[in-house]
Design a protein around this motif. Structure first.
Motif, mmCIF file in Angstrom:
data_model
loop_
_atom_site.group_PDB
_atom_site.id
_atom_site.type_symbol
_atom_site.label_atom_id
_atom_site.label_comp_id
_atom_site.label_asym_id
_atom_site.label_seq_id
_atom_site.Cartn_x
_atom_site.Cartn_y
_atom_site.Cartn_z
ATOM 1 N N MET A 1 -23.047 18.413 60.023
ATOM 2 C CA MET A 1 -23.781 17.273 59.517
ATOM 3 C C MET A 1 -23.153 15.996 60.058
ATOM 4 O O MET A 1 -21.940 15.872 60.097
ATOM 5 C CB MET A 1 -23.727 17.239 57.982
ATOM 6 C CG MET A 1 -24.479 18.360 57.312
ATOM 7 S SD MET A 1 -24.299 18.410 55.505
ATOM 8 C CE MET A 1 -24.903 16.843 55.016
ATOM 9 N N ASN A 2 -23.985 15.076 60.439
ATOM 10 C CA ASN A 2 -23.458 13.787 60.888
ATOM 11 C C ASN A 2 -23.465 12.801 59.713
ATOM 12 O O ASN A 2 -23.968 13.095 58.627
ATOM 13 C CB ASN A 2 -24.253 13.265 62.089
ATOM 14 C CG ASN A 2 -25.717 12.991 61.773
ATOM 15 O OD1 ASN A 2 -26.060 12.503 60.699
ATOM 16 N ND2 ASN A 2 -26.581 13.305 62.725
ATOM 17 N N GLY A 3 -22.904 11.627 59.950
ATOM 18 C CA GLY A 3 -22.776 10.636 58.893
ATOM 19 C C GLY A 3 -24.098 10.246 58.260
ATOM 20 O O GLY A 3 -24.210 10.107 57.036
ATOM 21 N N LYS A 4 -25.124 10.082 59.091
ATOM 22 C CA LYS A 4 -26.442 9.706 58.564
ATOM 23 C C LYS A 4 -26.987 10.791 57.640
ATOM 24 O O LYS A 4 -27.503 10.491 56.552
ATOM 25 C CB LYS A 4 -27.408 9.458 59.726
ATOM 26 C CG LYS A 4 -28.800 9.079 59.279
ATOM 27 C CD LYS A 4 -29.723 8.859 60.466
ATOM 28 C CE LYS A 4 -31.139 8.560 59.989
ATOM 29 N NZ LYS A 4 -32.065 8.387 61.097
ATOM 30 N N GLN A 5 -26.870 12.040 58.042
ATOM 31 C CA GLN A 5 -27.365 13.140 57.223
ATOM 32 C C GLN A 5 -26.586 13.250 55.914
ATOM 33 O O GLN A 5 -27.170 13.531 54.858
ATOM 34 C CB GLN A 5 -27.267 14.458 57.997
ATOM 35 C CG GLN A 5 -28.207 14.526 59.179
ATOM 36 C CD GLN A 5 -27.877 15.678 60.102
ATOM 37 O OE1 GLN A 5 -26.706 16.025 60.310
ATOM 38 N NE2 GLN A 5 -28.913 16.270 60.680
ATOM 39 N N ILE A 6 -25.286 13.024 55.982
ATOM 40 C CA ILE A 6 -24.473 13.076 54.765
ATOM 41 C C ILE A 6 -24.883 11.967 53.799
ATOM 42 O O ILE A 6 -25.019 12.195 52.595
ATOM 43 C CB ILE A 6 -22.971 13.002 55.110
ATOM 44 C CG1 ILE A 6 -22.539 14.254 55.880
ATOM 45 C CG2 ILE A 6 -22.128 12.838 53.841
ATOM 46 C CD1 ILE A 6 -21.126 14.183 56.452
ATOM 47 N N ILE A 7 -25.122 10.767 54.324
ATOM 48 C CA ILE A 7 -25.554 9.665 53.464
ATOM 49 C C ILE A 7 -26.944 9.934 52.892
ATOM 50 O O ILE A 7 -27.216 9.630 51.718
ATOM 51 C CB ILE A 7 -25.487 8.322 54.216
ATOM 52 C CG1 ILE A 7 -24.013 7.962 54.479
ATOM 53 C CG2 ILE A 7 -26.186 7.214 53.430
ATOM 54 C CD1 ILE A 7 -23.814 6.759 55.360
ATOM 55 N N GLY A 59 -19.838 10.251 53.893
ATOM 56 C CA GLY A 59 -20.838 9.902 54.907
ATOM 57 C C GLY A 59 -20.502 8.612 55.632
ATOM 58 O O GLY A 59 -20.650 8.514 56.856
ATOM 59 N N ILE A 60 -20.046 7.617 54.887
ATOM 60 C CA ILE A 60 -19.633 6.359 55.523
ATOM 61 C C ILE A 60 -18.472 6.612 56.476
ATOM 62 O O ILE A 60 -18.469 6.117 57.611
ATOM 63 C CB ILE A 60 -19.267 5.306 54.461
ATOM 64 C CG1 ILE A 60 -20.521 4.843 53.730
ATOM 65 C CG2 ILE A 60 -18.553 4.112 55.094
ATOM 66 C CD1 ILE A 60 -20.259 3.957 52.536
ATOM 67 N N LEU A 61 -17.507 7.391 56.024
ATOM 68 C CA LEU A 61 -16.372 7.722 56.888
ATOM 69 C C LEU A 61 -16.840 8.470 58.135
ATOM 70 O O LEU A 61 -16.350 8.212 59.235
ATOM 71 C CB LEU A 61 -15.348 8.551 56.111
ATOM 72 C CG LEU A 61 -14.046 8.870 56.816
ATOM 73 C CD1 LEU A 61 -13.316 7.608 57.271
ATOM 74 C CD2 LEU A 61 -13.146 9.697 55.900
#
Length: 127
Positions: A1-7, A59-61
């Motif tokens: 998962m990338n940051g955008k998907q996590i957020i 996600g931000i990280l």
């Protein structure tokens, strides 16, 4: 998962926490009181929301440090923790089925794994 998907996942989890909490307070209050589980339901909502914020921060990280390993592990485990820990408490509170409380610690282990995964990511990844 990338940051955008996590957020995005965190946003859905947070919205669910607000919605479930509101439904519990307004639509289920009498049943929760009848079952003697109002406090249990409130605990489920609190942990759900706290860990939704944790997923958001991961996600931000992940947006800031997209090459860091371990962040997806952390977000996934925090999410699994919400599903199992809070989910089992939600069901217990509404149904009164007490054996569901035996499942709750599995969610707690997932929460711990998520936070320790974040610790590992912070330790193993440079800058």
């Amino acid at each position: 998962m990338n940051g955008k998907q996590i957020i995005q996942l965190a946003a859905i989890l947070g919205a669910l926490a607000v919605g479930i909490g509101a439904f519990g307070a307004h639509g289920l209050e009498a049943r929760l009181i009848e079952n003697g589980r109002l406090d249990t339901f409130e605990t489920a909502v609190k942990y759900h929301f706290y860990h939704s914020l944790g997923v958001f921060l991961v996600g931000i990280l992940a947006l800031i440090k997209p090459d860091w390993r371990g962040l997806s592990f952390s977000a996934i485990n925090l999410s699994i923790g919400i599903l199992i820990f809070s989910g089992s408490l939600y069901l217990l509170s509404i149904t009164g089925i007490t054996w569901l409380g035996a499942i709750t610690p599995i969610g707690g282990v997932a929460f711990l794994s998520g936070w320790l995964g974040l610790f590992w990511a912070m330790t193993k990844n440079k800058n």
